[in-house]
Design an enzyme around this catalytic site. Sequence first.
Site, PDB file in Angstrom:
ATOM      1  CG  HIS A  23      -1.820  -2.736  11.875  1.00  0.00           C
ATOM      2  ND1 HIS A  23      -1.048  -2.234  12.873  1.00  0.00           N
ATOM      3  CD2 HIS A  23      -0.991  -3.473  11.098  1.00  0.00           C
ATOM      4  CE1 HIS A  23       0.196  -2.646  12.715  1.00  0.00           C
ATOM      5  NE2 HIS A  23       0.257  -3.391  11.637  1.00  0.00           N
ATOM      6  CG  HIS A  77       7.938  -8.467   7.185  1.00  0.00           C
ATOM      7  ND1 HIS A  77       7.317  -9.507   7.841  1.00  0.00           N
ATOM      8  CD2 HIS A  77       7.411  -7.317   7.722  1.00  0.00           C
ATOM      9  CE1 HIS A  77       6.461  -9.013   8.732  1.00  0.00           C
ATOM     10  NE2 HIS A  77       6.492  -7.698   8.669  1.00  0.00           N
ATOM     11  CD  GLU A  79       2.449  -6.241   9.032  1.00  0.00           C
ATOM     12  OE1 GLU A  79       3.567  -6.106   9.543  1.00  0.00           O
ATOM     13  OE2 GLU A  79       1.411  -5.777   9.543  1.00  0.00           O
ATOM     14  CG  ASP A  81       3.587  -3.468   5.570  1.00  0.00           C
ATOM     15  OD1 ASP A  81       3.520  -4.691   5.748  1.00  0.00           O
ATOM     16  OD2 ASP A  81       4.254  -2.710   6.302  1.00  0.00           O
ATOM     17  CG  HIS A 142       6.278  -6.024  12.981  1.00  0.00           C
ATOM     18  ND1 HIS A 142       5.327  -5.918  12.013  1.00  0.00           N
ATOM     19  CD2 HIS A 142       5.652  -5.884  14.149  1.00  0.00           C
ATOM     20  CE1 HIS A 142       4.177  -5.694  12.545  1.00  0.00           C
ATOM     21  NE2 HIS A 142       4.313  -5.662  13.830  1.00  0.00           N
ATOM     22  CG  ASP A 161       8.443  -4.102   9.369  1.00  0.00           C
ATOM     23  OD1 ASP A 161       8.189  -3.358   8.396  1.00  0.00           O
ATOM     24  OD2 ASP A 161       7.657  -4.973   9.785  1.00  0.00           O
ATOM     25  CE1 TYR A 189       7.713   1.321  11.036  1.00  0.00           C
ATOM     26  CE2 TYR A 189       9.315   0.402  12.543  1.00  0.00           C
ATOM     27  CZ  TYR A 189       8.611   0.339  11.360  1.00  0.00           C
ATOM     28  OH  TYR A 189       8.821  -0.701  10.492  1.00  0.00           O
ATOM     29  CG  HIS A 222       7.663   0.932   6.783  1.00  0.00           C
ATOM     30  ND1 HIS A 222       6.605   0.906   5.886  1.00  0.00           N
ATOM     31  CD2 HIS A 222       7.628  -0.253   7.425  1.00  0.00           C
ATOM     32  CE1 HIS A 222       5.968  -0.248   5.997  1.00  0.00           C
ATOM     33  NE2 HIS A 222       6.566  -0.977   6.910  1.00  0.00           N
TER      34      HIS A 222
HETATM   35 FE1  FEO Z   1       5.648  -5.763   9.644  1.00  0.00          FE
HETATM   36 FE2  FEO Z   1       6.122  -3.114   7.455  1.00  0.00          FE
HETATM   37  O1  FEO Z   1       5.420  -4.765   8.066  1.00  0.00           O
END
Ligand code: FEO
Length: 393
Positions: A23, A77, A79, A81, A142, A161, A189, A222
């Site tokens: 994004h 989370h 989101e 991903d 996040h 995250d 990041y 991640h």
């Molecule tokens: Fe806030 Fe890795 O998603």
Amino acid sequence: MAVKIKENIYWVGAVDWNLRDFHGYITGRGATYNSYLIVDQKIALVDTVKAPLFNDMIDRISAVTDPSNISYLICNHIEKDHSSGIPELVRRVPQIKIFATKMAQTGLTKYYGDLPLQIVKTGDTLSLGSKNLQFIEIPMIHWPDSMMTYVPESHLLLSNDAFGQHIATSCRFDDEVNFPEVMYEAAKYFANLLTHLAPLIQNALKKIEELKLSIDMIAPSHGIIWRSNPGAIIQAYRDWCSCTTREKIIVIYDTMWQATECIAKILLNAVADAGFEAKLLKLRENHRSDIMAELLDARGFFLGSPTLHRTIFPTVADLICYMQGLKPQKKIAAAFGSYGWSGESVPLLTDALKGLGLEVIEPGVKVQYMPSADDKSLILALADALISKAKNP
Ligand code: FEO
């Protein structure tokens, strides 16, 4: 294949080797979505992966156990991903129960419809048999729904995250990779996703300290897993949250006919001559996400734009817009630029920098057409003013 990270705990995530844009954040080294499988009397999966890579996760789980044996999904989370694999997982494992925070409920339902959800909050635990999962809400790291999952028996923090980095690698641990490269990606990041959340992250770090968790491994959602010295990334987060900087000043600019670039190079040389680390970053050659990474530990910066159509050059306006969201703090800034006849860019830039809440050296320097000898004196005076402040922050 699944990678054992602790006794009966496996990385079963996916590597997105060719992801180059997350994004609007440029991910030059790709990314990973880390899912973890905890095998006990009950089997739990912590987070899923991005939907197009769902089968990679299922193949890895299948190397350990039949996915239909999973009892629980921990959704740290929502989101996409991490959550967009949920619908297919629920289709394949219909008896699965999903654990998430109250703040996750609306998003999960709006994304995926009714799910077998159980709401948890900080302090709640889930027994798998010999291992327990302890949930810790970390709102805004996040998203508002975010939480971490701690496994006390394994001294393992599954941090979602927090403490992540976007880097695709066949290695899973910090001691298997080029450590400075991973720390750079962790900083990038933080700079591009978390800068504006620094006070909340400080609270979360404090919360972790107060809970006196015994942690010898941090496994984010991640990038690589911190096992050689998880304290290093925690200390880095403390430094980044408190805006710790060093003697580094960057010159960020764009240019039309090299007049603004000429000013930028005079500033650059003045910074280098003062003994600071100096960097010159032209916006059409450097992505805003790389610039934010460079800015993270810089004590100050110059921002330059020519006047184009009575306003700021578009790439510079783009960076300002990005900074308005990320809100870098405790930096000294100054504006510069060239013009032909109207000269709006420098006052507009100065106002924008002040609007970011930064300490701004005024006035900036604006130069008509090309810098004259007198202009050069003004440019050097601006450089001196910023450098002096940066020496005594
Ligand atoms: Fe806030 Fe890795 O998603």
